[in-house]
Enzyme design. Structure first.
Site, PDB file in Angstrom:
ATOM      1  CE  LYS A 190     -18.073  20.967 -12.430  1.00 39.43           C
ATOM      2  NZ  LYS A 190     -18.503  22.233 -12.996  1.00 39.43           N
TER       3      LYS A 190
ATOM      4  NE  ARG B   1     -17.379  27.183  -8.578  1.00 40.43           N
ATOM      5  CZ  ARG B   1     -17.567  25.977  -8.059  1.00 40.43           C
ATOM      6  NH1 ARG B   1     -17.148  24.898  -8.700  1.00 40.43           N
ATOM      7  NH2 ARG B   1     -18.174  25.834  -6.894  1.00 40.43           N
TER       8      ARG B   1
HETATM    9  N1  HH2 Z   1     -19.660  23.798 -10.638  1.00 39.54           N
HETATM   10  C1  HH2 Z   1     -20.091  23.426  -9.426  1.00 39.54           C
HETATM   11  C2  HH2 Z   1     -20.693  24.348  -8.567  1.00 39.54           C
HETATM   12  N2  HH2 Z   1     -20.820  25.642  -8.920  1.00 39.54           N
HETATM   13  N3  HH2 Z   1     -20.469  27.369 -10.486  1.00 39.54           N
HETATM   14  C3  HH2 Z   1     -20.034  27.782 -11.683  1.00 39.54           C
HETATM   15  N4  HH2 Z   1     -20.134  29.063 -12.039  1.00 39.54           N
HETATM   16  N5  HH2 Z   1     -19.458  26.891 -12.572  1.00 39.54           N
HETATM   17  C4  HH2 Z   1     -19.315  25.574 -12.286  1.00 39.54           C
HETATM   18  O1  HH2 Z   1     -18.801  24.823 -13.146  1.00 39.54           O
HETATM   19  C5  HH2 Z   1     -19.775  25.105 -11.008  1.00 39.54           C
HETATM   20  C6  HH2 Z   1     -20.368  26.060 -10.130  1.00 39.54           C
HETATM   21  C7  HH2 Z   1     -19.915  21.998  -8.995  1.00 39.54           C
HETATM   22  O2  HH2 Z   1     -18.670  21.824  -8.367  1.00 39.54           O
HETATM   23  P1  HH2 Z   1     -18.460  21.799  -6.781  1.00 39.54           P
HETATM   24  O3  HH2 Z   1     -18.802  23.131  -6.196  1.00 39.54           O
HETATM   25  O4  HH2 Z   1     -17.093  21.329  -6.459  1.00 39.54           O
HETATM   26  O5  HH2 Z   1     -19.440  20.669  -6.279  1.00 39.54           O
HETATM   27  P2  HH2 Z   1     -20.783  20.690  -5.441  1.00 39.54           P
HETATM   28  O6  HH2 Z   1     -21.796  21.423  -6.243  1.00 39.54           O
HETATM   29  O7  HH2 Z   1     -21.099  19.215  -5.258  1.00 39.54           O
HETATM   30  O8  HH2 Z   1     -20.513  21.395  -4.129  1.00 39.54           O
END
Ligand code: HH2
Length: 272
Positions: free
Chosen positions: A219, A253
């Site tokens: 992040k 995660r």
């Molecule tokens: N972060 C993201 C998405 N979903 N869910 C939870 N519970 N906690 C988090 O910190 C979280 C989440 C963002 O990360 P990522 O899925 O890699 O990115 P994107 O939303 O661009 O697909």
């Protein structure tokens, strides 16, 4: 300390690794894996030691494009079906009630909602299921605009009070607390300093009485601290993951499963 999900009761007496599978063209760090490639990615993450998988069909990156229910289901369902054969609990990262109903009907173990089941119909979708797991995440604002000057009095208190209110709302709808984990939502409507304050005082969130899931992986706060581009944030992600488990987090995660599993092994060995 356990997490009830559709097919598994996950033992959280040791920290667990949730591998991220983004079935999107536009995620902030790893978009572009669709269909068969996303299924191979699920298999790879499980082989690397993922204890759970989290599959998402819509990016939440600030400025990302909203997708329709049909588009999201078209991305997620084939990957879900394959992931359900891999022997680990499968979570679906979504905010949409229609998507929740469809994936729970298909056998998904967990719903991971960055909107904490506040969107119309989502609480009903989860309450209608006898035992699926839920992750309730805190977010201030909407993904498109959430990083424009987020303001808090005391971020830790406000996140804790929000999550407490959501836990009560779920319990009032008959969703047993054993089904629920909570997440402070690193990077969701929070400045670098807010995210760090949530890490430093993470133990205050344990007072909620439910296991903590956290997502620090790659992040932007880690980029702000190290000056590294998103593709070079693995060491920073591991350090944040270990700081989080040290502060009591029970589910990490992450994008980089193999490295996180190794880091946790050393952390566990050091604790004896
Ligand atoms: N972060 C993201 C998405 N979903 N869910 C939870 N519970 N906690 C988090 O910190 C979280 C989440 C963002 O990360 P990522 O899925 O890699 O990115 P994107 O939303 O661009 O697909």
């Amino acid at each position: 300390m356990h997490w009830q999900t559709t097919r598994y009761i996950v033992d959280l007496t040791r920290p667990r690794v949730m591998g991220i599978v983004n079935v999107t063209p536009d995620s902030f760090s790893d978009g572009g894996r669709l269909g068969a490639e996303a299924i191979r990615h699920c298999e790879r993450l499980v082989a690397e030691g993922a204890d759970l998988l989290d599959i998402g069909g819509e990016s939440t990156r600030p400025g990302s494009k909203a997708v329709s229910v049909d588009e999201e289901l078209g991305r997620v369902l084939p990957v879900l079906d394959a992931a359900l054969t891999l022997g680990v609990p499968v979570s679906i990262d979504t905010t949409k009630a229609e998507v929740m109903r469809a994936v729970l009907g298909r056998g998904a173990d967990i719903v991971n909602d960055i909107n904490a089941l506040q969107t119309a119909g989502t609480l009903d979708a989860v309450a209608a299921h006898p035992n699926c797991g839920v992750c309730l995440m805190h977010m201030r604002g909407e993904p498109a605009t959430m990083q424009e000057r987020p303001l808090y009095g005391d971020v830790v208190t406000e996140v804790r009070e929000f999550l407490d209110g959501r836990l009560q709302a779920l319990q009032a709808r008959g969703i047993a607390p054993e089904r629920v984990v909570v997440d402070p939502g690193i990077g969701f409507g929070k400045s670098v300093e807010h995210n760090l304050e949530l890490l430093r005082r993470q133990r205050d969130l344990l007072a909620l009485g439910r296991p903590l899931l956290v997502g620090w992986s790659r992040k932007s706060t880690l980029g702000a601290i190290t000056g590294r581009d998103v593709s070079q944030r693995l060491p920073a992600s591991l350090a944040a993951a270990l700081a989080a488990v040290h502060g009591g987090a029970r589910v990490l995660r992450v994008h980089d499963v193999a490295a996180t599993v190794d880091a946790l092994k050393v952390w566990a060995a050091a604790r004896g």
